[in-house]
Design a protein around this motif. Structure first.
Motif: not given
Length: 314
Positions: A83, A85, A36-37
């Protein structure tokens, strides 16, 4: 070109290796992925590159990423388990290292590795199905990796299997990976264990009777020990895999279909029902040749080996 670095970036790990021109991995490095980082993931990729390039005279870097990669092999458009995008990964990494960088979808990289050094050696074409949590895919035709106009070809897992079927993480319903994947295996085994505990005695014993603790390795172990429910779960996902492979043959006519991914390590528990369903679906082909089904040979190194070789051939 001599040595290159291949990096396989997934939702749980960054696995990197120095690979020679014969596809041999001569050194490895691994880090846990902070999924997530974005910034920390980038730092870890740069870190493993510096570690390996400091010890070996490498000439380029290939990154296999679990996500949709643009046609320029530069940007991660979307990564379902990370994460990223519209992440400009190639340029971001290249800014910190003095080496050329190529980014490729991880299943495409694995398909290329199996074509060059694994189960597809000696052929001109193959299709790869990676059976893991979901379904990944890769296509090599006439010696060329097929990426498609937008770089996101070979998404076999998101072809339609059952109209209005099980909901899929992609937002659609009835996708193939909802019927043949590690997720499908566990869902089927849990459902059958709840409804027919007598036939799942071995499976339930392995989890202390707690159906919710049933996972993929447990189903595999129970199936190898002869548990009827676990074997039926493999027969079910194998059947759907065979149908998917047959559809790919109708469209692409490869020489070989390679089955990889974590679930494929169950071997004939998966491949035997897949082969039978595949043959049943292709009866109309009569005596015409059809692709041979083979188990992948390179295991969890396929992604990094393929990425490294694609960097060599950029």
């Amino acid at each position: 070109m001599g040595l290159t670095i291949g990096i396989d970036v997934g939702g749980t790990k960054v696995l990197a290796g120095v690979v020679d021109a014969d596809g041999t991995v001569i050194a490895q490095a691994r880090r846990e992925t902070p999924a997530d980082d974005v910034g920390r993931t980038r730092e870890l990729i740069v870190d493993v590159i510096r570690e390996l390039s400091g010890a070996h005279p490498v000439e380029a870097v290939g990154i296999g990423a679990a996500g949709w990669i643009d046609a320029e092999r530069s940007t991660v458009l979307y990564a379902p388990n990370l994460a990223w995008r519209h992440e400009p990964l190639r340029d971001s990494i290249a800014a910190d290292i003095d080496l050329p960088v190529v980014v490729e979808n991880d299943a495409n990289a694995a398909a290329w590795a199996e074509f060059r050094f694994g189960a597809g050696m000696g052929t001109r074409s193959l299709v790869l199905f990676t059976v893991g949590t979901g379904i990944g895919g890769g296509i090599v035709l006439d010696g060329h990796l097929v990426r498609g106009e937008h770089g996101i070809a070979a998404e076999f897992g998101h072809t339609l299997a059952v109209a209005d079927g099980h909901p899929c993480g992609c937002g659609a319903r009835g996708c193939l990976e909802q019927y043949t994947s590690g997720t499908a295996l566990v869902r089927y085994a849990r459902s059958e264990a709840r409804d027919g505990a007598g036939a799942a005695a071995e499976l339930l014993a392995l989890v202390g009777g707690d159906v919710e603790k049933i996972d993929g390795p447990t189903v595999t172990r129970a199936a190898r020990d002869g548990d009827p429910t676990a074997r039926a779960a493999f027969a079910e996902i194998g059947r759907w895999l065979g149908y998917g492979m047959a559809d790919s043959v109708q469209v692409l006519d490869p020489a070989v279909i390679v089955v990889g991914g974590g679930v494929s390590e169950a071997g004939e528990l998966l491949l035997d029902p897949a082969r039978r369903a595949y043959a049943d679906r292709l009866t109309q082909r009569g005596k015409l040749p059809v692709a041979e089904i083979r188990q992948a040979r390179l295991g969890n190194l396929a992604g990094l080996v393929g990425a490294a070789d694609l960097a060599r051939q950029r």
